[in-house]
Scaffold this motif. Sequence first.
Motif, PDB file in Angstrom:
ATOM      1  N   GLY A 161       6.846 -11.293 -26.709  1.00 37.73           N
ATOM      2  CA  GLY A 161       5.934 -12.367 -26.303  1.00 37.73           C
ATOM      3  C   GLY A 161       5.757 -13.214 -27.709  1.00 37.73           C
ATOM      4  O   GLY A 161       7.084 -13.541 -28.553  1.00 37.73           O
ATOM      5  N   SER A 180       4.224 -11.878 -35.541  1.00 34.99           N
ATOM      6  CA  SER A 180       3.454 -11.481 -35.268  1.00 34.99           C
ATOM      7  C   SER A 180       2.876 -10.105 -35.555  1.00 34.99           C
ATOM      8  O   SER A 180       3.362  -9.775 -37.462  1.00 34.99           O
ATOM      9  CB  SER A 180       4.296  -9.795 -34.311  1.00 34.99           C
ATOM     10  OG  SER A 180       3.456  -9.045 -33.834  1.00 34.99           O
ATOM     11  N   TYR A 195      -4.425  -9.972 -27.024  1.00 33.33           N
ATOM     12  CA  TYR A 195      -3.757  -9.380 -27.817  1.00 33.33           C
ATOM     13  C   TYR A 195      -2.881  -8.097 -27.914  1.00 33.33           C
ATOM     14  O   TYR A 195      -1.638  -7.809 -28.638  1.00 33.33           O
ATOM     15  CB  TYR A 195      -5.144  -9.034 -28.482  1.00 33.33           C
ATOM     16  CG  TYR A 195      -4.593  -8.102 -29.798  1.00 33.33           C
ATOM     17  CD1 TYR A 195      -4.017  -9.468 -30.866  1.00 33.33           C
ATOM     18  CD2 TYR A 195      -4.963  -7.452 -30.872  1.00 33.33           C
ATOM     19  CE1 TYR A 195      -4.007  -9.122 -31.907  1.00 33.33           C
ATOM     20  CE2 TYR A 195      -4.150  -6.269 -31.553  1.00 33.33           C
ATOM     21  CZ  TYR A 195      -4.014  -8.055 -32.575  1.00 33.33           C
ATOM     22  OH  TYR A 195      -3.884  -7.143 -34.028  1.00 33.33           O
ATOM     23  N   LYS A 248      -1.532  -7.040 -25.019  1.00 32.62           N
ATOM     24  CA  LYS A 248      -0.089  -6.989 -24.170  1.00 32.62           C
ATOM     25  C   LYS A 248       1.059  -8.257 -24.931  1.00 32.62           C
ATOM     26  O   LYS A 248       1.954  -8.042 -24.884  1.00 32.62           O
ATOM     27  CB  LYS A 248      -0.506  -8.466 -22.591  1.00 32.62           C
ATOM     28  CG  LYS A 248       0.337  -8.951 -22.308  1.00 32.62           C
ATOM     29  CD  LYS A 248       0.253  -9.744 -20.887  1.00 32.62           C
ATOM     30  CE  LYS A 248       1.069 -10.025 -20.245  1.00 32.62           C
ATOM     31  NZ  LYS A 248       1.590  -8.410 -19.555  1.00 32.62           N
ATOM     32  N   ARG A 249       0.155  -8.817 -26.059  1.00 34.07           N
ATOM     33  CA  ARG A 249       1.366  -9.920 -27.203  1.00 34.07           C
ATOM     34  C   ARG A 249       1.743  -8.463 -28.264  1.00 34.07           C
ATOM     35  O   ARG A 249       3.131  -8.556 -28.563  1.00 34.07           O
ATOM     36  CB  ARG A 249       0.579 -10.420 -27.504  1.00 34.07           C
ATOM     37  CG  ARG A 249       1.480 -11.801 -28.493  1.00 34.07           C
ATOM     38  CD  ARG A 249      -0.150 -12.902 -29.366  1.00 34.07           C
ATOM     39  NE  ARG A 249       0.060 -11.532 -30.895  1.00 34.07           N
ATOM     40  CZ  ARG A 249      -0.894 -12.773 -31.397  1.00 34.07           C
ATOM     41  NH1 ARG A 249      -1.194 -13.167 -31.266  1.00 34.07           N
ATOM     42  NH2 ARG A 249      -1.206 -11.890 -32.825  1.00 34.07           N
ATOM     43  N   GLU A 250       1.165  -7.653 -28.695  1.00 37.48           N
ATOM     44  CA  GLU A 250       1.237  -6.836 -30.040  1.00 37.48           C
ATOM     45  C   GLU A 250       2.190  -5.461 -29.719  1.00 37.48           C
ATOM     46  O   GLU A 250       3.039  -5.536 -30.146  1.00 37.48           O
ATOM     47  CB  GLU A 250       0.040  -6.372 -30.420  1.00 37.48           C
ATOM     48  CG  GLU A 250       0.018  -7.156 -31.195  1.00 37.48           C
ATOM     49  CD  GLU A 250       0.190  -8.063 -32.806  1.00 37.48           C
ATOM     50  OE1 GLU A 250       1.295  -7.522 -32.969  1.00 37.48           O
ATOM     51  OE2 GLU A 250       0.134 -10.039 -32.657  1.00 37.48           O
ATOM     52  N   ALA A 284      -0.343 -19.127 -28.923  1.00 38.69           N
ATOM     53  CA  ALA A 284       0.294 -18.070 -28.565  1.00 38.69           C
ATOM     54  C   ALA A 284      -0.846 -17.786 -26.677  1.00 38.69           C
ATOM     55  O   ALA A 284       0.130 -17.425 -25.829  1.00 38.69           O
ATOM     56  CB  ALA A 284      -0.232 -16.554 -29.270  1.00 38.69           C
TER      57      ALA A 284
END
Length: 408
Positions: free
Chosen positions: A5, A10, A130, A132-134, A202
């Motif tokens: 992301g 992160s 969250y 999906k981003r991490e 984000a």
Amino acid sequence: MGAQGPVATSTTARVAPWLLVVAVVVVALNQRPAVVGVAPLLGDLRADTGLSSALGGLLTSLPVLCFGAFAPVAPRLARKVGLETAVAASLVLLAVGTALRLLTPVGALYGGTVVAGGAIAVANVLVPAYVKREFAQPGLVMGVYSAALNIGAALAAGLTVPLGRALGLDWRDALAMWGVLAVLALAVWLPVAGTGRAARGAVAAPGASWGLLRHDLGRRVTLFLGMQSTQFYGLSAWLPTLLTDAGLPTAEGGLLLAVATVTGAVGAFLAPTLAGRLQQGSRGQRPLVVLLLACYAAGLAGLLVLPATGTLVWVSLFGVAQGGGFALALTLIVLRSATPLTAARLGGVAQCLGYLVAATGPVVLGALHDLTGGWSWSLGLLLVLLVPMAWAGWGAARDVVLPEPSRA
């Protein structure tokens, strides 16, 4: 597992991935008890307050209405204060809403339900974002997340009545005790996830893109989620009462609802994996849709014809269907989207409209019970609703993707 992301700093750069999974799980465990915990207490609640079946069903419908109404708000909140802070705020509001139910006026019972439902709506949208981003490969974590949702529901269904009795609690205290779980989740979430101040912005998309509904695929994904959620919330609200009316002990009805949600956790964990493996086939996820619909039909038909015989089989089949169906609905949002941005927008649309439709389930089923004096018409309606669900799922399972909308 690695981060992904547009976030420069992160969370995974400073926290072990397994700790992030634990944080996601404890938040997920809170996203259903405030709704499902009402069902085993409806008999005592109605006897104490004098509410009708329809008004009792409204207590389980209100949170679902909030899931839909507040879903578009969640991305904006995350953009303003940070995704992690928004999730933390949802846990605080959930504890507050649950505590409001302790107050005597019936209005406070409904008001607390609205606050709790709005809080859950925020987490519903932002926790998958969250993940999906991490995580570079979020599929397994989404399976764990979906399973944890069902486990939280199972805990509320199976433990609300016996734990309340063991502690000498009345129905208000038994319902409010789940707020402690939200406080515990907050204590885990903040040290692990932090406040996310560096990650503000984000969530780039401001919310849902209603233009996606101009596409047949977008409508089918949304309808599939709506019909699946209608099945779950409609039957979960009244299953203990239905089984009690069929001659089963009250506590056993709550335990059987817990069985349905535990088997649902199995379906929720397996469905994303199976959907991913079927993605490359010419039939897409259609075999999985057929399997889940067969489980729905068998479970509902069994409860309609023989509610007191083979009950464990019927509720287990329904549990596998609803858990797998929900996880499949979330997975279809991702698989049918060409980009992560489209997935976020489609998720906003599908959750908003899908949950608004699902919120009518408990009220309608309760009203049908009041009109007919039994549950045959209510279960018959759920069986009929499998037809539009099949139509939506068959089309949504095709191996095609939605185009990126030109504007939000």
